[in-house]
Design a protein around this motif. Structure first.
Motif: not given
Length: 278
Positions: A187-206, A173-179
């Motif tokens: 990478s179980r968590e999701r976080f809203l990254l408004p620049r990339l999407s209007s819905k929460p995206l997969r991010v790594c734990s760190l 899988h790929h973290c949408r924040k760090c790549g």
């Protein structure tokens, strides 16, 4: 060059030819004052492997897509406004030459040219168009850019826990924040990254911990009650973000490259793959 070609018949014909190659799946490209300045084939480093892509440089946008039939049919059209673009030349290695990164707030990726000369031409032309576009719009250069995705083949283990080994059953899988390339557990968590999407995206734990801490700090400084970010287990059904976990357009672009069989060397010596109009 832009003023010389604007509103000329040859420029209109060139743009019409590009629109025709993309067909109904592409967006209209002809606009008053828009000029097609150059075109060529670059190698784009995608998630699974590097692939040839057709690129078109206009005075205000950069367009690229997948090659179905060279100079006849393209698909998966992408349009990038040039005022959002920043370029970063990359160092040469024995395995990777003539590379640079195209960075925007929504997506960043690495491309390479057939020769050093072509790389220099692409970079100089794009940077000049970006400079002119920023002057015309009065905008400041973009300072925040999306992280480029680390290619799958770059690692056989999770880049966060360094314990999980990838296999046919344990997918990347790929973290949408760090790549970074990470396992499902990291990478179980999701976080809203408004620049990339209007819905929460997969991010790594760190990245999740850092993003959550930053959001909490901002809310405390504003004197508001902290708002809890939605956390979704990796198996949850999420229309946009879970679809992105199949790795967006990189996998969707995988088909239609029949012109370039894997056993054929893509760049043949002595052939110029790019041309810039004058």
């Amino acid at each position: 060059m832009v003023d010389h070609l604007a509103n000329t018949e040859i420029n209109s014909q060139r743009i019409a030819a590009v629109e025709s190659c993309f067909g109904a799946s592409g967006q209209p490209l002809a606009l008053p004052g828009r000029v097609l300045l150059g075109e060529g084939v670059l190698t784009k480093e995608c998630r699974k492997k590097a692939k040839p892509r057709i690129f078109f440089l206009f005075n205000d946008i950069l367009v690229y897509g997948s090659i179905v039939l060279s100079k006849r049919k393209y698909r998966n059209q992408h349009i990038i406004p040039l005022e959002e673009v920043t370029l970063e030349p990359l160092p040469e290695t024995l395995q990777a030459k003539n590379r640079w990164m195209i960075k925007t707030a929504k997506k960043s990726f690495v491309v390479s040219a057939a020769s050093l000369t072509e790389r220099q031409e692409w970079i100089s032309h794009i940077e000049e168009c970006v400079r002119r576009q920023l002057l015309a719009t009065g905008r400041q250069p973009t300072t925040e850019h999306a992280a480029p995705w680390i290619p799958d083949k770059a690692t056989d283990i999770c880049m966060r826990c360094t314990q999980t080994r990838f296999s046919a059953l344990t997918r990347r899988h790929h973290c949408r924040k760090c790549g970074f390339v990470v396992c499902a557990e990291c990478s179980r968590e999701r976080f809203l990254l408004p620049r990339l999407s209007s819905k929460p995206l997969r991010v790594c734990s760190l990245c999740y911990r850092e993003l959550a801490a930053q959001k909490l700090k901002e809310e405390e400084e504003q004197g508001r009650e902290p708002l809890e970010q939605p956390v979704h287990p990796a198996g949850a059904v999420l229309t946009a973000s879970s679809g992105d976990d199949d790795d967006s357009d990189e996998d969707k672009e995988s088909g239609g490259d029949g012109d370039w069989p894997s056993h054929v060397e893509f760049y043949a010596s002595g052939i110029s793959w790019s041309s810039f109009h004058s």
